[in-house]
Scaffold this motif. Structure first.
Motif, PDB file in Angstrom:
ATOM      1  N   PRO A 248      21.385   2.275  -8.624  1.00 13.92           N
ATOM      2  CA  PRO A 248      20.713   1.414  -9.592  1.00 13.92           C
ATOM      3  C   PRO A 248      20.228   2.214 -10.792  1.00 13.92           C
ATOM      4  N   PRO A 249      19.908   1.539 -11.877  1.00 20.16           N
ATOM      5  CA  PRO A 249      19.431   2.230 -13.087  1.00 20.16           C
ATOM      6  C   PRO A 249      17.939   2.538 -13.037  1.00 20.16           C
ATOM      7  N   PHE A 250      17.397   2.703 -11.847  1.00 21.15           N
ATOM      8  CA  PHE A 250      15.983   3.064 -11.685  1.00 21.15           C
ATOM      9  C   PHE A 250      15.891   3.931 -10.440  1.00 21.15           C
ATOM     10  N   SER A 251      14.780   4.587 -10.261  1.00 22.24           N
ATOM     11  CA  SER A 251      14.657   5.536  -9.153  1.00 22.24           C
ATOM     12  C   SER A 251      13.344   5.326  -8.416  1.00 22.24           C
ATOM     13  N   ALA A 252      13.265   5.941  -7.253  1.00 22.79           N
ATOM     14  CA  ALA A 252      12.069   5.823  -6.423  1.00 22.79           C
ATOM     15  C   ALA A 252      10.956   6.711  -6.949  1.00 22.79           C
ATOM     16  N   SER A 253       9.743   6.315  -6.657  1.00 29.19           N
ATOM     17  CA  SER A 253       8.563   7.091  -7.046  1.00 29.19           C
ATOM     18  C   SER A 253       7.854   7.585  -5.790  1.00 29.19           C
ATOM     19  N   VAL A 254       7.077   8.625  -5.951  1.00 33.19           N
ATOM     20  CA  VAL A 254       6.351   9.184  -4.817  1.00 33.19           C
ATOM     21  C   VAL A 254       5.233   8.239  -4.395  1.00 33.19           C
ATOM     22  N   PHE A 255       5.017   8.131  -3.090  1.00 36.19           N
ATOM     23  CA  PHE A 255       3.867   7.395  -2.569  1.00 36.19           C
ATOM     24  C   PHE A 255       3.509   7.985  -1.218  1.00 36.19           C
ATOM     25  N   GLU A 256       2.275   7.789  -0.811  1.00 36.79           N
ATOM     26  CA  GLU A 256       1.791   8.326   0.446  1.00 36.79           C
ATOM     27  C   GLU A 256       1.273   7.197   1.332  1.00 36.79           C
ATOM     28  N   VAL A 257       1.586   7.262   2.622  1.00 41.83           N
ATOM     29  CA  VAL A 257       1.107   6.262   3.571  1.00 41.83           C
ATOM     30  C   VAL A 257      -0.317   6.618   3.982  1.00 41.83           C
ATOM     31  N   PRO A 258      -1.267   5.710   3.794  1.00 42.79           N
ATOM     32  CA  PRO A 258      -2.629   6.006   4.263  1.00 42.79           C
ATOM     33  C   PRO A 258      -2.634   6.163   5.782  1.00 42.79           C
ATOM     34  N   TYR A 259      -3.365   7.164   6.270  1.00 43.21           N
ATOM     35  CA  TYR A 259      -3.462   7.362   7.718  1.00 43.21           C
ATOM     36  C   TYR A 259      -4.431   6.341   8.291  1.00 43.21           C
ATOM     37  N   ALA A 260      -3.969   5.577   9.282  1.00 40.77           N
ATOM     38  CA  ALA A 260      -4.794   4.533   9.894  1.00 40.77           C
ATOM     39  C   ALA A 260      -4.967   4.876  11.366  1.00 40.77           C
ATOM     40  N   GLU A 261      -6.060   5.521  11.704  1.00 38.98           N
ATOM     41  CA  GLU A 261      -6.251   6.006  13.070  1.00 38.98           C
ATOM     42  C   GLU A 261      -6.423   4.879  14.084  1.00 38.98           C
ATOM     43  N   ASN A 262      -6.782   3.672  13.626  1.00 42.15           N
ATOM     44  CA  ASN A 262      -7.001   2.566  14.544  1.00 42.15           C
ATOM     45  C   ASN A 262      -5.729   1.789  14.857  1.00 42.15           C
ATOM     46  N   TYR A 263      -4.610   2.211  14.296  1.00 38.63           N
ATOM     47  CA  TYR A 263      -3.325   1.558  14.545  1.00 38.63           C
ATOM     48  C   TYR A 263      -2.326   2.582  15.078  1.00 38.63           C
ATOM     49  N   MET A 264      -1.413   2.111  15.927  1.00 34.79           N
ATOM     50  CA  MET A 264      -0.424   3.008  16.514  1.00 34.79           C
ATOM     51  C   MET A 264       0.635   3.435  15.500  1.00 34.79           C
ATOM     52  N   LEU A 265       1.076   2.490  14.706  1.00 35.35           N
ATOM     53  CA  LEU A 265       2.243   2.702  13.851  1.00 35.35           C
ATOM     54  C   LEU A 265       1.972   2.193  12.443  1.00 35.35           C
ATOM     55  N   SER A 266       2.416   2.959  11.465  1.00 37.80           N
ATOM     56  CA  SER A 266       2.335   2.534  10.065  1.00 37.80           C
ATOM     57  C   SER A 266       3.730   2.635   9.463  1.00 37.80           C
ATOM     58  N   PHE A 456       3.637   0.258  -3.530  1.00 37.15           N
ATOM     59  CA  PHE A 456       4.202   0.148  -2.191  1.00 37.15           C
ATOM     60  C   PHE A 456       3.466  -0.908  -1.389  1.00 37.15           C
ATOM     61  N   VAL A 457       4.101  -1.309  -0.277  1.00 35.01           N
ATOM     62  CA  VAL A 457       3.493  -2.231   0.670  1.00 35.01           C
ATOM     63  C   VAL A 457       3.563  -1.573   2.043  1.00 35.01           C
ATOM     64  N   ALA A 458       2.510  -1.710   2.837  1.00 34.84           N
ATOM     65  CA  ALA A 458       2.442  -1.052   4.147  1.00 34.84           C
ATOM     66  C   ALA A 458       2.024  -2.046   5.219  1.00 34.84           C
ATOM     67  N   ILE A 459       2.565  -1.849   6.414  1.00 31.63           N
ATOM     68  CA  ILE A 459       2.155  -2.613   7.592  1.00 31.63           C
ATOM     69  C   ILE A 459       1.576  -1.640   8.608  1.00 31.63           C
ATOM     70  N   PHE A 460       0.351  -1.898   9.032  1.00 34.45           N
ATOM     71  CA  PHE A 460      -0.303  -1.122  10.084  1.00 34.45           C
ATOM     72  C   PHE A 460      -0.324  -2.003  11.334  1.00 34.45           C
ATOM     73  N   THR A 461       0.114  -1.466  12.454  1.00 38.60           N
ATOM     74  CA  THR A 461       0.283  -2.325  13.612  1.00 38.60           C
ATOM     75  C   THR A 461       0.151  -1.565  14.913  1.00 38.60           C
ATOM     76  N   ASP A 462      -0.173  -2.293  15.973  1.00 37.80           N
ATOM     77  CA  ASP A 462      -0.051  -1.784  17.329  1.00 37.80           C
ATOM     78  C   ASP A 462       1.234  -2.343  17.923  1.00 37.80           C
ATOM     79  N   VAL A 463       1.683  -1.741  18.994  1.00 37.74           N
ATOM     80  CA  VAL A 463       2.932  -2.142  19.644  1.00 37.74           C
ATOM     81  C   VAL A 463       2.647  -2.427  21.103  1.00 37.74           C
ATOM     82  N   GLN A 464       3.138  -3.551  21.591  1.00 38.65           N
ATOM     83  CA  GLN A 464       2.872  -3.961  22.963  1.00 38.65           C
ATOM     84  C   GLN A 464       4.173  -4.241  23.703  1.00 38.65           C
ATOM     85  N   ASP A 465       4.241  -3.780  24.938  1.00 38.61           N
ATOM     86  CA  ASP A 465       5.387  -4.071  25.803  1.00 38.61           C
ATOM     87  C   ASP A 465       5.354  -5.561  26.148  1.00 38.61           C
ATOM     88  N   SER A 466       6.433  -6.257  25.855  1.00 38.03           N
ATOM     89  CA  SER A 466       6.470  -7.704  26.076  1.00 38.03           C
ATOM     90  C   SER A 466       6.361  -8.068  27.546  1.00 38.03           C
TER      91      SER A 466
END
Length: 470
Positions: A248-266, A456-466
């Motif tokens: 594409p005629p545009f490029s990605a920019s740097v971003f950092e994922v905030p650390y969320a200690e209360n969630y398993m996965l970000s 950017f957009v981020a999802i912070f989540t826990d993961v559970q065995d169904s």
């Protein structure tokens, strides 16, 4: 061990220098892996047939040759394994106080004397330590064993049947042999398992078809970043047209994922990922639609025919009276998404080519309207992913005409009315109902939170065995 790798996998060169997709596993996530790993290890051991053990015991007057076969783990117990992030390397896995109860059959030969029966075997305080290195191998997550050590505590064995009482004085010899055999097999077995998982990782595709028109490129852009509290993957995250892939005629920019200690996965995605999808769809020719009068709601005041459009374009009634019309609506440039605090803005440059339809179906070009639309959107996660669109601005200008100039003000007002009255309500009704969050091979996302930040957009989540709920 496979569950550990599975979590690493679900966390798994851009046109620019920066990744457009990031995934981060926290210490909470690693603790959850530890709990599930304990369950999986015990389940795996209980369903595993242990290879037979052969050997001999010197009883001064000769050697008793023995075979222990048909061995199954009937009981096992252990605390949760200890999984720890090892900064700059990967993950250490420590299993302690593993106890096994094993049933099996025994057979012995001492000269011409053969005997056999059953036995009960208890192995106490098995301790295993493994250090796993996580790396980038040609864009794929790689895992190797850096260190492995194992110790076996006590081994108790009781023989039943046959002349088993004859062997009681030599149980300590049997126990020592079995302890040594178990000790020798633990690390090679772990290494074999890791090699198998590494092979699986290397077979994971880094280009995934997404529907008919586009594919997603997801190789790693760098080695995994492992700190004392997290494990992060930087992923290319760029969509391509399957028919005509190009940058594409545009490029990605740097971003950092905030650390969320209360969630398993970000998991976080930059604007580049979404915009590359829009560019890929545009390159594939997918962002266009032919609109006929049959697609216009009957309640809408204007329909696609020259008689009604003649009120806005007087030439139509004279040049092409009482004829059906057709519109080719298409994106003239890449629609672009931008993320800011809590809001998604979308800019849509488009064009609409109007044609008259002759009785024989032939199209007669009339004029082209250039459309510039801008929208805002919000998104959130309840149980589902929900959202809403709003129209910010919509302008129409005459791009070209085969029938002469005319004013577009009234047509613009009608277009705004159509979008507000018919298009957005349908879209928002679907978005209000929402879309289920994805499931991951028996796992589901729970306690999820969506965060929209600058770029950017981020999802912070826990993961559970169904199945187990863990």
């Amino acid at each position: 061990m496979q569950l550990v790798i599975y979590f690493l996998m679900i966390l798994t060169y851009t046109h620019a220098d920066y990744p457009a997709l990031k995934a981060l596993l926290s210490e909470k996530g690693l603790r959850a892996v530890s709990q599930r790993l304990s369950v999986q290890i015990q389940s795996k051991l209980k369903s595993t047939e242990i290879p037979e053990v052969r050997g001999g015991v010197d009883i001064k007057i000769g050697t008793v040759h023995y075979v222990l076969s048909d061995m199954w783990v009937v009981k096992c117990s252990m605390p949760d394994p200890s999984l720890v992030f090892e900064e700059g390397t990967g993950v250490s896995v420590e299993v302690s106080q593993l106890t096994l109860a094993i049933n099996g059959n025994w057979a012995t030969q001492f000269g011409i004397i053969h005997d056999g029966g059953s036995f009960d075997l208890a192995v106490y305080n098995i301790h295993i330590y493994t250090l796993l290195q996580l790396a980038d191998d040609a864009g794929r997550l790689s895992i190797t064993t850096v260190q492995c050590s194992a110790n076996v505590g006590d081994v108790n064995i009781h023989f039943h049947g046959g002349a088993s009482i004859f062997f009681k004085p030599f149980v300590s010899g049997f126990s020592e042999k079995i302890s040594d055999t178990i000790h020798e097999k633990i690390c090679p077995a772990i290494q074999k398992a890791i090699i198998g998982l590494e092979t699986t990782l290397q077979e994971i595709p880094v280009n995934i078809p997404v529907g008919q028109y586009i594919s997603l490129s997801i190789p790693l852009t760098s080695s995994p970043a492992v700190t004392e509290q997290s494990f992060e993957l930087d992923i290319k995250g760029e969509f391509y047209s399957r028919s005509s892939p190009s940058e594409p005629p545009f490029s990605a920019s740097v971003f950092e994922v905030p650390y969320a200690e209360n969630y398993m996965l970000s998991v976080a995605a930059s604007e580049f990922l979404v915009n590359s999808a829009a560019y890929a769809f545009l390159s594939s020719g997918a962002l266009q639609i032919n609109i006929t009068d049959g697609m216009i709601p009957k309640s809408f005041p204007i329909h696609l025919n020259t008689s009604q459009f003649g009120a806005f374009v007087p030439q139509l009634r004279t040049l092409y009276p009482n004829m059906e019309m057709q519109v080719l609506l298409y994106a003239s440039e890449t629609p672009l998404f931008s993320f800011s605090s809590g809001v998604i803005d979308i800019h849509v440059p488009a064009a609409a080519k109007f044609s008259a339809v002759k009785p024989d179906g032939t199209l007669v070009p009339l004029f082209r309207l250039d459309v510039d639309g801008s929208f805002s959107a919000s998104a959130r996660i309840d149980q589902n992913l929900t959202g809403a669109f709003q129209l910010k601005n919509l302008t129409l200008t005459l791009g070209s005409s085969e029938i002469g100039d005319f004013k577009t003000d009234t047509l613009e007002q009608m277009a705004v009315m159509a979008v507000k009255m018919f298009v957005l309500p349908k879209i928002n009704a679907a978005l209000k109902a929402g879309f289920p969050l994805p499931t991951l091979k028996g796992f589901r996302l729970i306690n999820s939170q969506l965060l929209i930040k600058n770029g950017f957009v981020a999802i912070f989540t826990d993961v559970q065995d169904s199945l187990t709920g863990l």
